[in-house]
Scaffold this motif. Structure first.
Motif, PDB file in Angstrom:
ATOM      1  N   ARG A  50      -4.830 146.466 -31.757  1.00 29.30           N
ATOM      2  CA  ARG A  50      -3.856 145.812 -30.888  1.00 29.30           C
ATOM      3  C   ARG A  50      -3.202 144.606 -31.544  1.00 29.30           C
ATOM      4  O   ARG A  50      -3.865 143.762 -32.130  1.00 29.30           O
ATOM      5  CB  ARG A  50      -4.526 145.352 -29.590  1.00 29.30           C
ATOM      6  N   HIS A  58      -5.397 140.155 -21.265  1.00 27.33           N
ATOM      7  CA  HIS A  58      -5.847 141.388 -20.602  1.00 27.33           C
ATOM      8  C   HIS A  58      -5.206 142.579 -21.318  1.00 27.33           C
ATOM      9  O   HIS A  58      -4.994 142.519 -22.517  1.00 27.33           O
ATOM     10  CB  HIS A  58      -5.482 141.348 -19.120  1.00 27.33           C
ATOM     11  N   SER A  59      -4.903 143.633 -20.637  1.00 32.04           N
ATOM     12  CA  SER A  59      -4.240 144.819 -21.202  1.00 32.04           C
ATOM     13  C   SER A  59      -4.923 145.315 -22.468  1.00 32.04           C
ATOM     14  O   SER A  59      -4.271 145.730 -23.430  1.00 32.04           O
ATOM     15  CB  SER A  59      -2.754 144.520 -21.472  1.00 32.04           C
ATOM     16  N   HIS A  60      -6.245 145.244 -22.488  1.00 33.79           N
ATOM     17  CA  HIS A  60      -6.982 145.757 -23.639  1.00 33.79           C
ATOM     18  C   HIS A  60      -6.858 147.278 -23.687  1.00 33.79           C
ATOM     19  O   HIS A  60      -6.746 147.942 -22.654  1.00 33.79           O
ATOM     20  CB  HIS A  60      -8.454 145.353 -23.538  1.00 33.79           C
ATOM     21  N   GLN A  61      -6.898 147.818 -24.902  1.00 35.43           N
ATOM     22  CA  GLN A  61      -6.837 149.273 -25.063  1.00 35.43           C
ATOM     23  C   GLN A  61      -7.999 149.740 -25.933  1.00 35.43           C
ATOM     24  O   GLN A  61      -8.481 148.973 -26.766  1.00 35.43           O
ATOM     25  CB  GLN A  61      -5.504 149.673 -25.697  1.00 35.43           C
ATOM     26  N   LEU A  63      -6.980 151.743 -22.585  1.00 31.86           N
ATOM     27  CA  LEU A  63      -6.853 151.241 -21.214  1.00 31.86           C
ATOM     28  C   LEU A  63      -7.292 152.320 -20.230  1.00 31.86           C
ATOM     29  O   LEU A  63      -6.790 153.444 -20.261  1.00 31.86           O
ATOM     30  CB  LEU A  63      -5.395 150.853 -20.953  1.00 31.86           C
ATOM     31  N   ARG A  64      -8.231 151.973 -19.364  1.00 30.81           N
ATOM     32  CA  ARG A  64      -8.670 152.896 -18.312  1.00 30.81           C
ATOM     33  C   ARG A  64      -7.934 152.544 -17.020  1.00 30.81           C
ATOM     34  O   ARG A  64      -7.817 151.376 -16.649  1.00 30.81           O
ATOM     35  CB  ARG A  64     -10.178 152.795 -18.097  1.00 30.81           C
ATOM     36  N   TRP A  65      -7.473 153.591 -16.327  1.00 34.56           N
ATOM     37  CA  TRP A  65      -6.729 153.361 -15.073  1.00 34.56           C
ATOM     38  C   TRP A  65      -6.830 154.619 -14.226  1.00 34.56           C
ATOM     39  O   TRP A  65      -6.977 155.736 -14.735  1.00 34.56           O
ATOM     40  CB  TRP A  65      -5.260 153.056 -15.361  1.00 34.56           C
ATOM     41  N   ASP A  72     -11.008 155.318 -12.894  1.00 37.26           N
ATOM     42  CA  ASP A  72     -11.047 155.465 -14.345  1.00 37.26           C
ATOM     43  C   ASP A  72     -10.622 156.865 -14.783  1.00 37.26           C
ATOM     44  O   ASP A  72     -11.049 157.366 -15.829  1.00 37.26           O
ATOM     45  CB  ASP A  72     -12.461 155.180 -14.871  1.00 37.26           C
ATOM     46  N   THR A 102      -3.651 144.602 -14.393  1.00 38.79           N
ATOM     47  CA  THR A 102      -3.225 143.728 -15.483  1.00 38.79           C
ATOM     48  C   THR A 102      -1.790 143.299 -15.231  1.00 38.79           C
ATOM     49  O   THR A 102      -1.153 143.721 -14.258  1.00 38.79           O
ATOM     50  CB  THR A 102      -3.295 144.438 -16.851  1.00 38.79           C
ATOM     51  N   GLU A 107       0.102 149.621 -18.246  1.00 40.42           N
ATOM     52  CA  GLU A 107      -0.221 150.166 -16.919  1.00 40.42           C
ATOM     53  C   GLU A 107       0.973 150.866 -16.282  1.00 40.42           C
ATOM     54  O   GLU A 107       0.809 151.809 -15.500  1.00 40.42           O
ATOM     55  CB  GLU A 107      -0.722 149.048 -16.000  1.00 40.42           C
TER      56      GLU A 107
END
Length: 641
Positions: A50, A58-61, A63-65, A72, A102, A107
């Protein structure tokens, strides 16, 4: 701006592959030095590096959503920026009640994919290459932006599919897929003609690219299914005396909006600035959002090969702080192995070398820069686009007479006035035009390549693209061809790879879907008109750019390569490289050395042809036989793959 790498396995062996992916992703850590990450389940492993630009904390990858009932469900890795992510988030919240975790743009992609499926790519205003894994349907979705600003390489076998932002990372996992490292002779020939490797090819036979404007769906054990979603139609809206100014205002307004959205970042944004209208327009609009804007340019000490003075005048006119990097011939030569390593495949465009140095300088001050790439392809900026007008009289000739003109031109001595006109006039557009660069004519191509084949000529690259533009005027057809060849093969490769070499994010506001929607409606006489190029764009920018650049001819970052290869700066170095390169089975080195001697004597300008061969030889020494080791700062990087 980041680097992604992943593998979808066919035998649920992702867990045992995770360490390999994490290791292979390391050799593109320059793309994302801020934060590495990996995630896997039984079928897939995703790796990421990254470069934090938006929502840094935030917005770490990866990324679970997911929705409330399966939070998840999806895993995302995403390279690029979505400039309308705020608007997309608002639309999703309004229409579906979407909840976000985030403040980032990633996202907006995965939530949009959940609700709109593949159609999300049509809504995204930005540059991107991303992968979304659906843990519920066990399906992988890959996509690239419409212009190909961000790369995505693929390697597929019965064992699975690997995908990533850089080819060098995929080279490290070919063994896991049971694939070899063989070179593609067809791609070598295309490179030698075009000075870049055209999509979807790469110089390695077992690695391809997902083409610009396409997405792919994959399931474990199955090959990718590819769909093209960007197919420009150029629906022309004629200008009238009553509507012309309104149309020029539309161009100015959409550019203002694009630059405003491209300024969205949680870090400092600067701008590249040459002496031309495109980069000047971007910088002039950008400073309206950042009064402390820093601009950057580069040049050479040799007279006639620097736009430093013009760029400095432009920076002063718009009120920007300006920084200049002057490149010496020695610096130029010394940097080449590193540059070729970062490129993955060679691109024989000398302009990428000064770009390498100005990007390094910019990274000392900013993390993001804007640039003017894409204006020429969208608005008709290349002088060659005037050619159909100069050859219009030939269109009226019967086919037999046109062919006769070609035979007459063959008998005229080289350098005689009118020879080129007769030759070009005897050919159809499809025969004579295949982009902005042609390093070798057919005769020289046969002489320089050991494995030359007539059925691998440029037409097998351009013919499918020309079929897409049937019925359009010739100027627009040339633009259309450049969108799918020169722009994504040369301009955007160097824009991505060279800036990422310095962990610098480059943004290109002209290559915006809303800007394109306006530009594709222009009739050809609003592009090539009044003895100038980009006519409508120049009219639109009259109140934006300083007068001294409004009608200035395009130069970019000119390089004194012709003089250096003939003189003390480069001749000895080039001769030694050609003589010692272990590429005798690919190139006729006696002919290559003959071209160098002809060039030194001044009898013919062979600089671009010599440069094309030299860049390949450097690439071969780095990636194939290991005789050249570039000085990469992180010594843990593998350099021979």
């Amino acid at each position: 701006m980041c680097g992604l790498l992943g593998m979808l396995t066919s035998d649920a062996s992702a867990g045992s592959t995770a360490e390999l992916i994490a290791s292979a992703a390391h050799c593109m850590r320059h793309r994302g030095p801020d934060e590495p990450g990996t995630w896997n389940d039984d079928d897939i492993v995703l790796g990421f590096n990254r470069l934090s630009i938006i929502d840094i904390e935030h917005s770490h990858q990866p990324l679970r959503w997911g929705p409330a009932d399966n939070p998840d469900r999806y895993a995302l890795v995403f390279n690029g920026e979505i400039y309308n992510y705020l608007e997309i988030r608002e639309e999703l919240a309004r229409e579906f009640g979407t909840q976000f975790r985030t403040e980032g743009d990633g996202e907006s992609i995965v939530a949009g994919f959940h609700h709109w499926g593949p159609e999300v790519v049509r809504k995204l205003r930005g540059m991107f290459a991303f992968a979304v894994w659906d843990t519920q349907t066990r399906e992988l979705f890959l996509a690239r932006d419409r212009f190909g600003i961000k790369p995505l390489f693929l390697a597929t076998s019965a064992a699975g599919t690997a995908f990533g932002s850089e080819k060098k990372s995929l080279l490290e996992v070919l063994d896991r897929l049971g694939l070899g490292h063989e070179l593609d002779d067809r791609a070598i020939e295309h490179y030698t003609v075009l000075q870049y490797v055209p999509e979807p090819e790469t110089l390695h036979a077992n690695i391809t690219r997902l083409e610009s404007g396409c997405y792919a769906t994959l399931r474990p054990g199955l090959a990718p299914t590819v769909t093209r979603y960007f197919d420009p139609k150029f629906p022309v809206r004629p200008f009238t005396p009553d509507t012309a100014q309104k149309r020029y205002d539309e161009i100015a307004d959409v550019l203002r909006d694009s630059v405003a959205k491209h300024m969205r970042a949680d870090v400092t944004v600067g701008s590249f600035l040459s002496g031309g209208i495109d980069s000047t327009a971007i910088a002039a609009l950008a400073i309206q959002h950042n009064p402390d804007l820093i601009t950057f340019t580069t040049g050479f000490e040799r007279d006639g090969y620097s736009e430093v003075d013009v760029a400095a005048e432009s920076a002063a006119a718009i009120g920007a702080r300006h920084i200049v990097k002057v490149v010496s011939p020695r610096e130029f030569i010394d940097a080449l192995p590193q540059i070729i390593w970062y490129l993955d495949d060679p691109v024989a465009d000398p302009a990428l070398v000064p770009l390498y140095f100005v990007a390094a300088e910019a990274r000392k001050h900013v993390k993001v820069v804007l640039s003017g790439e894409g204006a020429d392809e969208l608005f008709g900026g290349y002088t060659i686009y005037k050619e159909p007008l100069s050859l219009k009289s030939f269109d009226k000739l019967p086919g037999g007479l046109r062919r006769l003109a070609g035979k007459v031109s063959d008998r005229i001595p080289e350098g005689t006035r009118g020879k080129s006109l007769l030759h070009r006039g005897s050919l159809s557009l499809e025969e004579r035009y295949y982009g902005n660069a042609r390093s070798f004519d057919d005769a020289r191509l046969r002489a320089v390549l050991r494995n030359f084949r007539d059925d691998w000529m440029h037409q097998d690259v351009t013919a499918p693209i020309y079929r897409m533009s049937e019925g359009l005027d010739p100027v627009t057809r040339m633009q259309h061809l450049d969108l799918f060849t020169w722009l994504r093969g040369d301009i955007l490769v160097k824009a991505d790879k060279i800036n990422m070499a310095h962990s610098l994010e480059l943004r290109v506001p002209f290559l915006d879907k809303e800007v394109f929607d306006i530009a594709e409606q222009l009739p050809f006489d609003e592009k090539i008109s009044h003895d100038t190029t980009k006519y409508a764009l120049r009219k639109a920018l009259e109140q934006i750019v300083p007068p001294h650049v409004l009608h200035r001819r395009k130069l970019g970052f000119p390089v004194p390569l012709r003089h250096w290869l003939a003189g003390t700066e480069m001749y000895d170095w080039a001769r030694e490289l050609i003589a010692t390169s272990d590429t005798d089975h690919i190139f006729n080195k006696a002919f290559t050395l003959q071209m160098l001697e002809e060039h030194r004597a001044g009898s013919v300008d062979n600089s671009r042809r010599i440069w094309t061969v030299i860049c390949f030889m450097l690439w071969y020494g780095i990636f194939v036989d290991g005789t050249i080791v570039p000085a990469i700062e992180d010594h843990d990087y593998p350099v021979r793959l």
